[in-house]
Motif scaffolding. Sequence first.
Motif, PDB file in Angstrom:
ATOM      1  N   ALA A 163       0.829  -1.202   0.000  1.00  0.00           N
ATOM      2  CA  ALA A 163       0.000   0.000   0.000  1.00  0.00           C
ATOM      3  C   ALA A 163       0.866   1.255   0.000  1.00  0.00           C
ATOM      4  N   PRO A 164       0.347   2.344  -0.549  1.00  0.00           N
ATOM      5  CA  PRO A 164       1.097   3.603  -0.562  1.00  0.00           C
ATOM      6  C   PRO A 164       1.351   4.124   0.849  1.00  0.00           C
ATOM      7  N   ALA A 165       2.212   5.125   0.945  1.00  0.00           N
ATOM      8  CA  ALA A 165       2.495   5.761   2.231  1.00  0.00           C
ATOM      9  C   ALA A 165       1.191   6.239   2.865  1.00  0.00           C
ATOM     10  N   GLY A 166       1.111   6.081   4.171  1.00  0.00           N
ATOM     11  CA  GLY A 166      -0.090   6.474   4.890  1.00  0.00           C
ATOM     12  C   GLY A 166      -0.999   5.313   5.237  1.00  0.00           C
ATOM     13  N   PHE A 167      -0.698   4.123   4.690  1.00  0.00           N
ATOM     14  CA  PHE A 167      -1.477   2.926   4.990  1.00  0.00           C
ATOM     15  C   PHE A 167      -0.602   1.916   5.719  1.00  0.00           C
ATOM     16  N   PRO A 168      -1.118   1.275   6.768  1.00  0.00           N
ATOM     17  CA  PRO A 168      -0.394   0.164   7.389  1.00  0.00           C
ATOM     18  C   PRO A 168      -0.571  -1.096   6.547  1.00  0.00           C
ATOM     19  N   PRO A 169       0.072  -2.208   6.919  1.00  0.00           N
ATOM     20  CA  PRO A 169      -0.218  -3.476   6.231  1.00  0.00           C
ATOM     21  C   PRO A 169      -1.717  -3.772   6.280  1.00  0.00           C
ATOM     22  N   LEU A 170      -2.257  -4.199   5.145  1.00  0.00           N
ATOM     23  CA  LEU A 170      -3.712  -4.319   5.016  1.00  0.00           C
ATOM     24  C   LEU A 170      -4.207  -5.760   4.924  1.00  0.00           C
ATOM     25  N   LEU A 171      -3.311  -6.722   4.672  1.00  0.00           N
ATOM     26  CA  LEU A 171      -3.741  -8.085   4.412  1.00  0.00           C
ATOM     27  C   LEU A 171      -3.178  -9.068   5.438  1.00  0.00           C
ATOM     28  N   HIS A 172      -3.977 -10.095   5.728  1.00  0.00           N
ATOM     29  CA  HIS A 172      -3.533 -11.256   6.499  1.00  0.00           C
ATOM     30  C   HIS A 172      -3.929 -12.490   5.696  1.00  0.00           C
ATOM     31  N   HIS A 173      -2.932 -13.300   5.340  1.00  0.00           N
ATOM     32  CA  HIS A 173      -3.197 -14.420   4.436  1.00  0.00           C
ATOM     33  C   HIS A 173      -4.193 -15.407   5.042  1.00  0.00           C
ATOM     34  N   ARG A 174      -5.229 -15.731   4.267  1.00  0.00           N
ATOM     35  CA  ARG A 174      -6.207 -16.742   4.653  1.00  0.00           C
ATOM     36  C   ARG A 174      -6.825 -17.308   3.384  1.00  0.00           C
ATOM     37  N   PRO A 175      -6.456 -18.521   2.976  1.00  0.00           N
ATOM     38  CA  PRO A 175      -7.041 -19.106   1.750  1.00  0.00           C
ATOM     39  C   PRO A 175      -8.550 -19.250   1.863  1.00  0.00           C
ATOM     40  N   SER A 176      -9.175 -19.405   0.711  1.00  0.00           N
ATOM     41  CA  SER A 176     -10.618 -19.637   0.631  1.00  0.00           C
ATOM     42  C   SER A 176     -10.863 -21.072   0.190  1.00  0.00           C
ATOM     43  N   LEU A 177     -11.703 -21.773   0.937  1.00  0.00           N
ATOM     44  CA  LEU A 177     -11.998 -23.180   0.668  1.00  0.00           C
ATOM     45  C   LEU A 177     -13.481 -23.330   0.338  1.00  0.00           C
ATOM     46  N   ILE A 178     -13.774 -23.935  -0.798  1.00  0.00           N
ATOM     47  CA  ILE A 178     -15.163 -24.217  -1.183  1.00  0.00           C
ATOM     48  C   ILE A 178     -15.410 -25.702  -0.965  1.00  0.00           C
ATOM     49  N   ILE A 179     -16.323 -26.011  -0.045  1.00  0.00           N
ATOM     50  CA  ILE A 179     -16.661 -27.407   0.217  1.00  0.00           C
ATOM     51  C   ILE A 179     -17.965 -27.752  -0.498  1.00  0.00           C
ATOM     52  N   GLU A 180     -18.110 -29.006  -0.871  1.00  0.00           N
ATOM     53  CA  GLU A 180     -19.287 -29.414  -1.642  1.00  0.00           C
ATOM     54  C   GLU A 180     -20.402 -29.866  -0.703  1.00  0.00           C
ATOM     55  N   SER A 181     -21.533 -29.187  -0.814  1.00  0.00           N
ATOM     56  CA  SER A 181     -22.699 -29.576  -0.025  1.00  0.00           C
ATOM     57  C   SER A 181     -23.213 -30.929  -0.501  1.00  0.00           C
ATOM     58  N   PRO A 182     -23.656 -31.792   0.420  1.00  0.00           N
ATOM     59  CA  PRO A 182     -24.232 -33.076   0.008  1.00  0.00           C
ATOM     60  C   PRO A 182     -25.445 -32.929  -0.904  1.00  0.00           C
ATOM     61  N   GLU A 183     -26.129 -31.796  -0.814  1.00  0.00           N
ATOM     62  CA  GLU A 183     -27.304 -31.553  -1.659  1.00  0.00           C
ATOM     63  C   GLU A 183     -26.958 -30.818  -2.952  1.00  0.00           C
ATOM     64  N   ASP A 184     -25.666 -30.649  -3.236  1.00  0.00           N
ATOM     65  CA  ASP A 184     -25.248 -29.849  -4.388  1.00  0.00           C
ATOM     66  C   ASP A 184     -24.242 -30.622  -5.235  1.00  0.00           C
ATOM     67  N   ALA A 185     -24.629 -31.797  -5.688  1.00  0.00           N
ATOM     68  CA  ALA A 185     -23.750 -32.599  -6.540  1.00  0.00           C
ATOM     69  C   ALA A 185     -23.394 -31.823  -7.806  1.00  0.00           C
ATOM     70  N   GLY A 186     -22.122 -31.753  -8.095  1.00  0.00           N
ATOM     71  CA  GLY A 186     -21.674 -30.994  -9.254  1.00  0.00           C
ATOM     72  C   GLY A 186     -21.446 -29.529  -8.973  1.00  0.00           C
ATOM     73  N   GLY A 187     -21.663 -29.105  -7.723  1.00  0.00           N
ATOM     74  CA  GLY A 187     -21.498 -27.694  -7.403  1.00  0.00           C
ATOM     75  C   GLY A 187     -20.075 -27.209  -7.571  1.00  0.00           C
ATOM     76  N   LEU A 188     -19.112 -28.054  -7.253  1.00  0.00           N
ATOM     77  CA  LEU A 188     -17.723 -27.630  -7.393  1.00  0.00           C
ATOM     78  C   LEU A 188     -17.319 -27.467  -8.854  1.00  0.00           C
TER      79      LEU A 188
END
Length: 384
Positions: free
Chosen positions: A76-101
């Motif tokens: 980030a430009p001057a004037g901003f502190p660190p803005l991000l904290h790493h956290r992946p995104s996980l998509i799990i498949e619902s049992p009622e949503d076959a083919g959702g992934l």
Amino acid sequence: MSQDFDIAIIGAGIAGASTAWALLEAAPQLRVLLIEMEERPGYHTTGRSAAIFIESYGGPAVVPLSRASRAFFGEAPAGFPPLLHHRPSLIIESPEDAGGLERVAAEYDEGGVAYDWLDAAALAASPAGQMLKPEWRNRALIEPDCHDIDVAALHQGFLRGVNGAKPTLITNAQVTALDRIAGMWRIITRAGVFTAPLLVNAAGAWADGLATLAGAAPKGLMPLRRTMAVLRIDPVPPADLPTVMSSDGSFYFKPDGERLWLSPHDEILDVPHDVRPDEMDLAVVIDRFEQASTVAVKRLESSWAGLRSFAPDRLPVYGFDGAVDGLFWCAGQGGFGIQTAPAAGRLCAALLLGGTAPVDPAPYATGRLGISNRPYRKFLMYFQ
């Protein structure tokens, strides 16, 4: 204090604040006014965001805005502190949503978003898999380059301005009337009357109502309520737990220290107001979570709700109105307004001042919603 400005922005949430910052980055001499109806900026949607950077979020047409914002967040430009904290995104498949992934993967492929598949064994061994019942851990998709965003630091950084130039912020200033006289907007608020040749509509859920005050046609923006529950669970969520989303969109959760944030991923049509969570929505999502998870919910610690506003095609609205001179739209950011704010602010500044846009503005132009997108040439000449 002078009541005359070059550009007046109505709405000091993330949309208005990022646009003000980008305008001053490009042209520090501008007199930029930010008008906020509440006691403090960001009271509504901005201050109630789960604040996650997920490049795929919003679909392929929003990906360019997220991708163009990534470098800002990373350094980030001057004037901003660190803005991000790493956290992946996980998509799990619902049992009622076959083919959702497969459906999700197709959207990732269309947007060019990087992801990996996790089979049942890999998912079961992961921090998320250890929280899930067996029927919920058959396989998953993981988007690795995702992050929590410090939304308060981002918003405050925009409000502080750039290189010593900052906008004038007026709070408790609900707009009661708008007049266009001799090429100038007269903006009548509860905090006084202000004038500017250009008016930016960054009023979030109130944007269509503000447009009506300005004599413009509304864009069909839909304020949709989203709910968040804050839970105490046993055991406490691991610090390396990703953001976990169900493929059918029925819930998502992420850790916050020893607490768990849980949302039903709901989109309930509402009206612009100081929205509150619905007790039934909270009960439903906690039940969904308990059906999918092996952990024990000890108590609901707190909750909140916010409004996310979408145009009918679910893309943001950036550009001159086309029918009302001097009126510019910066609205309809839905749930991706935080993560796209750096690029969106610079895009709006480029359109306002005639500069080079960081992304193609065509998909977000006001003309797609039925009104010609005619730039306000007189204003552009004012700064040339």
